[in-house]
Write an enzyme that holds these catalytic residues in place. Structure first.
Site, mmCIF file in Angstrom:
data_model
loop_
_atom_site.group_PDB
_atom_site.id
_atom_site.type_symbol
_atom_site.label_atom_id
_atom_site.label_comp_id
_atom_site.label_asym_id
_atom_site.label_seq_id
_atom_site.Cartn_x
_atom_site.Cartn_y
_atom_site.Cartn_z
ATOM 1 N N SER A 125 0.832 -1.204 0.000
ATOM 2 C CA SER A 125 0.000 0.000 0.000
ATOM 3 C C SER A 125 0.870 1.259 0.000
ATOM 4 O O SER A 125 1.680 1.442 -0.908
ATOM 5 C CB SER A 125 -0.962 -0.037 1.191
ATOM 6 O OG SER A 125 -2.009 0.903 1.029
ATOM 7 N N ASP A 267 -5.645 -2.721 -3.227
ATOM 8 C CA ASP A 267 -4.741 -2.488 -2.101
ATOM 9 C C ASP A 267 -4.179 -3.784 -1.518
ATOM 10 O O ASP A 267 -4.924 -4.685 -1.136
ATOM 11 C CB ASP A 267 -5.537 -1.739 -1.018
ATOM 12 C CG ASP A 267 -4.662 -1.141 0.060
ATOM 13 O OD1 ASP A 267 -3.537 -1.620 0.262
ATOM 14 O OD2 ASP A 267 -5.116 -0.198 0.714
#
Length: 415
Positions: A125, A267
């Protein structure tokens, strides 16, 4: 008076959190209404799918032992590459705008003159956006600061503002693509490829929503495959940092059984907050080799809080759900860290995260609100920078909050 100011501040933050979450839900539901036709493919095809032209580009986080051995064959992880000095691994977690902390830590670490040259860097991320620049060394520190505490951070402030959530997820994704695209130039790709050729590895994690599995991408292998794969390199970083519902997903073309189709990636934090080792290593206890006689050290930067933060939660879904997510993220990260400390053993583990000191600093700055805005990210960047330069910047174990308990002893070591 101090108590009242703290109570008022908590009240403002609670209201802001509820408003942001309400808009997040609205944006998610609006995004869910959008329909994009996709090619059909089977679970069997997904299991064997490869990137056209780069068969060694990736590995499942929960892949088999045989798949892992093939993935690391001929690298420093297999013991086939010799080196001198220490064998240092850097793992960078997710954290959205709190990624400014990790960027500050890296820059401050350079200033101490003790920052090692990492054999492996992993990013998830927000950590994925830090990872390539941290991998390439101090020469890229200025770019790292610009990304998280410069004009780029101001751009993210517009991106993360309340009204931006009223736009479509795909429009917001395109803004993220443009931001990452500015940093992923051909010079960066050539530099990553050169280090990859030496046996060093840069790994980034995304979540494959079709498979419901985490994917570890070998960014060096992608860079080494040629400039035509620059967009893939960029898209993997974008996918890893794309919060579901806020940014649209990234579609990555793969091939299996002679046909091509697109996977949906989001993500990396949806499957792991920080990537240290594949699941099979923790499950079996098998060792990953380091060059003979080389001590291994694990450095973990958590761009988030780990310690519990007390708050009397108001009844209702807009208060309870965000609080539950925050709790889940902390528990997931700590679970990974406990497993890592047991695996690498005493003296090999080093940890830093956003601690109470920064929250105390925020109390003295009532106008500073957490979020994708330059003032907050610049303040957090500076806090991470100063912490890296402090006398004891790293913890050697994972803290336990209850009754002064000390972390349990670790018994295993890297083979």
């Amino acid at each position: 008076m101090g108590f009242n100011r703290d109570a008022q501040r908590r009240g403002r933050l609670a209201v802001a959190a509820r408003q942001s979450f309400a808009l997040f839900v609205a944006a998610f539901l609006l995004a869910a209404c959008a329909y994009i036709p996709r090619e059909p493919f089977t679970a069997q095809e997904q299991a064997i799918a490869e990137i056209p032209g780069i068969p060694n580009a990736r590995f499942w986080v929960d892949g088999s032992d045989a798949e892992l051995r093939e993935f690391v064959r001929g690298t420093a992880l297999s013991g086939a590459i010799s080196s001198t000095g220490s064998f240092d691994v850097l793992a960078l977690s997710g954290g959205a705008y709190d990624g400014a902390y990790g960027a500050g830590v890296i820059n401050g670490w350079t200033a101490t003159g003790t920052r090692p040259k990492f054999a492996i860097v992993t990013g998830v991320s927000a950590g994925a956006l830090i990872a390539p620049l941290a991998f390439l060394g101090p020469a890229y520190d200025a770019r790292l600061q610009e990304a998280f505490a410069g004009t780029a951070a101001q751009f993210l402030g517009d991106l993360g503002g309340v009204f931006s959530l009223l736009g479509t997820a795909e429009v917001r994704r395109q803004s993220l693509v443009e931001l990452v695209d500015a940093f992923v130039d051909f010079e960066l790709l050539r530099a990553v490829a050169a280090e990859h050729a030496k046996g060093r590895r840069l790994f980034v994690v995304t979540t494959n929503l079709d498979a419901q599995r985490g994917v570890v991408w070998d960014m060096g292998a992608i860079a080494a495959a040629g400039p035509q794969y620059r967009d893939l390199f960029r898209d993997v970083l974008v996918a890893s940092a794309s919060i579901p519902g806020v940014f649209g997903p990234t579609y990555i073309e793969v091939q299996a059984n002679g046909r091509r189709f697109r996977e949906m990636h989001i993500d990396g934090g949806a499957t792991t907050q920080v990537f240290i080792l594949p699941d099979v290593v923790f499950a079996t206890g098998r060792g990953l080799s380091t060059p003979k006689g080389t001590p291994a050290k694990l450095w973990v930067v958590i761009n988030n809080r780990l310690s519990p933060e007390f708050e009397v939660v108001e009844s209702g879904i807009l208060s309870e759900v965000p609080r539950a997510f925050s709790t889940l993220i902390k528990a997931s990260a700590k679970g990974t860290l406990y497993a890592a400390t047991s695996y690498v053993g005493p003296g090999h583990f080093h940890l830093t995260f956003i601690d109470k000191g920064f929250d105390d600093l925020l109390k003295t700055m009532p106008g500073l609100q957490p979020g994708f805005n330059a003032p907050y990210m610049q303040t957090l960047f500076r806090y991470g920078y100063d912490k890296a330069r402090s006398v004891q910047p790293w913890l050697l174990s994972v803290p336990l909050p209850g009754n002064g308990l000390k972390p349990r002893a670790t018994i295993a070591a890297i083979q």
